[in-house]
Design a protein around this motif. Structure first.
Motif, PDB file in Angstrom:
ATOM      1  N   ALA A 182      30.233  21.929 -21.281  1.00 51.49           N
ATOM      2  CA  ALA A 182      30.584  20.657 -21.923  1.00 51.49           C
ATOM      3  C   ALA A 182      29.776  20.446 -23.194  1.00 51.49           C
ATOM      4  CB  ALA A 182      30.359  19.505 -20.943  1.00 51.49           C
ATOM      5  N   GLU A 183      28.506  20.815 -23.167  1.00 53.45           N
ATOM      6  CA  GLU A 183      27.656  20.649 -24.349  1.00 53.45           C
ATOM      7  C   GLU A 183      28.113  21.544 -25.484  1.00 53.45           C
ATOM      8  OE1 GLU A 183      22.976  21.348 -25.609  1.00 53.45           O
ATOM      9  OE2 GLU A 183      23.528  21.147 -23.490  1.00 53.45           O
ATOM     10  N   ARG A 184      28.454  22.796 -25.170  1.00 51.63           N
ATOM     11  CA  ARG A 184      28.923  23.712 -26.213  1.00 51.63           C
ATOM     12  C   ARG A 184      30.289  23.281 -26.739  1.00 51.63           C
ATOM     13  NH1 ARG A 184      26.322  27.125 -22.622  1.00 51.63           N
ATOM     14  NH2 ARG A 184      28.209  27.719 -21.492  1.00 51.63           N
ATOM     15  N   GLU A 185      31.112  22.755 -25.851  1.00 52.11           N
ATOM     16  CA  GLU A 185      32.415  22.234 -26.268  1.00 52.11           C
ATOM     17  C   GLU A 185      32.240  21.072 -27.243  1.00 52.11           C
ATOM     18  OE1 GLU A 185      36.491  20.511 -24.132  1.00 52.11           O
ATOM     19  OE2 GLU A 185      34.608  20.655 -23.009  1.00 52.11           O
ATOM     20  N   GLN A 186      31.299  20.179 -26.947  1.00 53.69           N
ATOM     21  CA  GLN A 186      31.037  19.045 -27.823  1.00 53.69           C
ATOM     22  C   GLN A 186      30.474  19.507 -29.169  1.00 53.69           C
ATOM     23  OE1 GLN A 186      31.896  16.000 -27.624  1.00 53.69           O
ATOM     24  NE2 GLN A 186      30.826  15.284 -29.461  1.00 53.69           N
ATOM     25  N   ARG A 188      31.129  22.271 -30.695  1.00 49.08           N
ATOM     26  CA  ARG A 188      32.252  22.763 -31.507  1.00 49.08           C
ATOM     27  C   ARG A 188      33.096  21.608 -32.027  1.00 49.08           C
ATOM     28  NH1 ARG A 188      32.336  26.975 -27.438  1.00 49.08           N
ATOM     29  NH2 ARG A 188      33.880  25.818 -26.232  1.00 49.08           N
ATOM     30  N   ARG A 189      33.293  20.595 -31.198  1.00 46.90           N
ATOM     31  CA  ARG A 189      34.097  19.456 -31.614  1.00 46.90           C
ATOM     32  C   ARG A 189      33.467  18.742 -32.817  1.00 46.90           C
ATOM     33  NH1 ARG A 189      34.309  16.712 -26.895  1.00 46.90           N
ATOM     34  NH2 ARG A 189      36.085  17.951 -26.219  1.00 46.90           N
ATOM     35  N   GLU A 190      32.159  18.680 -32.846  1.00 45.06           N
ATOM     36  CA  GLU A 190      31.479  17.976 -33.937  1.00 45.06           C
ATOM     37  C   GLU A 190      31.591  18.704 -35.266  1.00 45.06           C
ATOM     38  OE1 GLU A 190      27.534  17.452 -32.496  1.00 45.06           O
ATOM     39  OE2 GLU A 190      28.059  15.774 -31.157  1.00 45.06           O
ATOM     40  N   ASP A 211      38.535  21.750 -33.940  1.00 42.78           N
ATOM     41  CA  ASP A 211      37.904  22.065 -32.676  1.00 42.78           C
ATOM     42  C   ASP A 211      38.947  22.760 -31.792  1.00 42.78           C
ATOM     43  OD1 ASP A 211      39.125  19.881 -30.677  1.00 42.78           O
ATOM     44  OD2 ASP A 211      38.730  18.940 -32.616  1.00 42.78           O
ATOM     45  N   SER A 320      35.392  22.316 -20.441  1.00 46.26           N
ATOM     46  CA  SER A 320      34.759  21.671 -19.297  1.00 46.26           C
ATOM     47  C   SER A 320      35.799  21.107 -18.333  1.00 46.26           C
ATOM     48  CB  SER A 320      33.852  20.543 -19.785  1.00 46.26           C
ATOM     49  OG  SER A 320      34.615  19.540 -20.432  1.00 46.26           O
ATOM     50  N   GLU A 322      35.761  18.194 -17.202  1.00 45.87           N
ATOM     51  CA  GLU A 322      36.085  16.842 -17.672  1.00 45.87           C
ATOM     52  C   GLU A 322      37.262  16.851 -18.637  1.00 45.87           C
ATOM     53  OE1 GLU A 322      32.011  16.947 -16.136  1.00 45.87           O
ATOM     54  OE2 GLU A 322      33.093  18.167 -17.600  1.00 45.87           O
ATOM     55  N   THR A 323      37.309  17.854 -19.513  1.00 45.53           N
ATOM     56  CA  THR A 323      38.429  17.956 -20.455  1.00 45.53           C
ATOM     57  C   THR A 323      39.724  18.263 -19.713  1.00 45.53           C
ATOM     58  OG1 THR A 323      37.001  18.655 -22.275  1.00 45.53           O
ATOM     59  CG2 THR A 323      39.334  19.227 -22.443  1.00 45.53           C
TER      60      THR A 323
END
Length: 457
Positions: A182-186, A188-190, A211, A320, A322-323
């Motif tokens: 989840a942290e790595r996904e976020q 990339r999103r940023e 992203d 993640s 959550e996604t």
């Protein structure tokens, strides 16, 4: 110095002596041509290794703690990467790669990856892809763990190009650090951004960094616009078999037959029209039937335990849980449950609320299982693929069944039928049999990480 300089000059002289007249190259047969191409690639790999060794030493002599006394700044360059770029007359990305790998190879503590580069087992580009894909220490993953993972990866990336090696490395990092997905996904999103610019000739351009989640949506639109299947006749009905519809039907002519635009021009026009019409656009005329969206593919045990990872269909990087759950509220998910029987291990049995016997559900199952074209080294996404009967419908009286169906892109589907390639199934595995029966069969691994995740439960 004398020995290194002499060896490099001899190498340059030897390369300069290689014939450059085009006639001898055109006289080569196919086997000779490929053999010489591989030799030329070996030349490139060795040259990149030598540059990296030198770049690593430049970086060592330009360490930040040396300040203006460092080699790079003392010679008028801001960074060692800039010095390497100027000296070698290459791109910034190439210089950065040379410095990263050279610094790693020249580290005081030897690593398996560094030794593999020095021995020639992996190229500089692949080594950099592995190291970059594994990422930095964090989330309980130490530097020593990453070094060990890189050593394990050496066998997996043997023979792969840098892009595929990077995907393998990212997948291993996800396995090492599930909680960090989840942290790595976020992160990339940023990095997403969009900006418009105007060229001097009056043309405009857009620079869009997406992203992975947004890219999946946009690429779904783009694939629909540019897919070769767009140029086929419309199907009379969705359930027709090979030779009756998808591959030879007498459907009505598709408007694309009269379209002389390039795929890129068609994409530009269609996306612009979508923007003009917004939600009121008749997307069935622009993109074909079906709502725009992406499918999330996840192993059943992952959703049950609410820990692990999922994937966006056609994309290799994990997302993640959550996604996955967020998308389940709006677009639905494909929950992959696999058969545990030895003869059917890896075959999808359950796909959420989709019923297995309908053709659309079967195509969803194939997409979830195969992840795209199963032909070795092909990377066409599921949206570019057709369902191939490995037991031919007419010749073998094959069934329209998931276990004997396989996703192939249009090019490889035609190649299989027209050139005599066969595909055999052994439990969950599929192998490609060349027309020359003396040649070895070739494995056809699934490109679906969700399938591997489901089988490992």
């Amino acid at each position: 110095m004398t020995a290194i300089a002499s060896a490099l000059r001899s190498a340059v002289d030897a390369l300069a002596a290689v014939p450059r007249d085009i006639a001898p190259y055109r006289a080569l047969d196919d086997v000779e041509l490929l053999d010489l191409t591989r030799l030329a690639a070996d030349e490139v790999r060795l040259a990149q290794l030598h540059v990296s060794l030198l770049a690593g030493e430049i970086a060592r002599r330009s360490a930040p703690e040396l300040g203006h006394a460092g080699l790079a700044q003392r010679t008028g360059h801001r960074t060692p990467e800039e010095m390497v770029r100027v000296t070698t007359v290459t791109r910034v990305a190439d210089a950065r790669t040379a410095v990263r790998v050279g610094s790693s190879v020249g580290a005081e503590t030897p690593t398996p990856l560094g030794e593999a580069v020095l021995s020639g087992r992996v190229s500089v580009a692949v080594a950099d892809a592995v190291r970059t894909g594994l990422g930095r220490p964090g989330g309980g993953v130490t530097e020593s763990v990453l070094d060990e993972a890189a050593g394990v990866l050496l066998e997996r990336v043997s023979g792969l190009d840098a892009d595929r090696a990077a995907r393998e490395a990212r997948a291993v990092r996800d396995e090492l650090d599930l909680d960090g997905i989840a942290e790595r996904e976020q992160a990339r999103r940023e990095q997403r951004s969009f900006r418009l610019g105007k060229r001097a000739d009056g043309m405009g351009y857009a620079h869009w960094v997406l992203d992975p989640e947004t890219f999946a949506v946009v690429s779904d639109v783009y694939d629909r616009i540019t897919s070769p299947r767009r140029n086929e006749p419309r199907l009379q009905s969705e359930g027709e078999h090979e030779g009756e519809g998808e591959h030879g039907g007498q459907g009505s002519a598709h408007p694309a037959f009269d379209d002389d635009r390039t795929p890129e021009q068609r994409a530009s026009d269609t996306i612009a029209e979508l923007l003009r019409q917004g939600v009121a656009a008749d997307t069935s005329q622009l993109l074909g039937d079906g709502p725009i969206g992406v499918r999330m593919i996840v192993a059943a045990h992952t959703l049950q335990e609410r820990r692990g990872r999922g994937w966006i269909e056609g994309h290799p990087d994990a997302i993640s849980v959550e996604t996955v759950e967020r998308h389940a509220c709006t677009a639905g998910t494909i929950t992959l449950t696999v058969d545990g029987h030895p003869d059917n291990a890896g075959q999808p049995l359950n796909l959420g609320r989709e019923r297995r016997l309908f053709s659309r559900a079967q195509r969803l199952a194939l997409a979830a299982r195969d992840g795209g074209c199963r032909w070795p080294d092909c990377e066409r996404p599921p949206s570019w693929c057709e369902a191939h009967h490995i037991e031919h419908w007419h010749r073998d009286r094959g069934k329209t069944d998931i276990a004997v169906g396989l996703l192939l892109c249009r090019h490889h589907h035609l190649l299989a039928h027209n050139n005599g390639w066969e595909i055999e199934r052994a439990g969950p595995s599929y192998r490609l049999i060349p027309p020359d029966q003396r040649a070895d069969a070739i494995d056809m691994p699934s490109r679906s990480p969700a399938l591997h995740d489901a089988l490992s439960a």
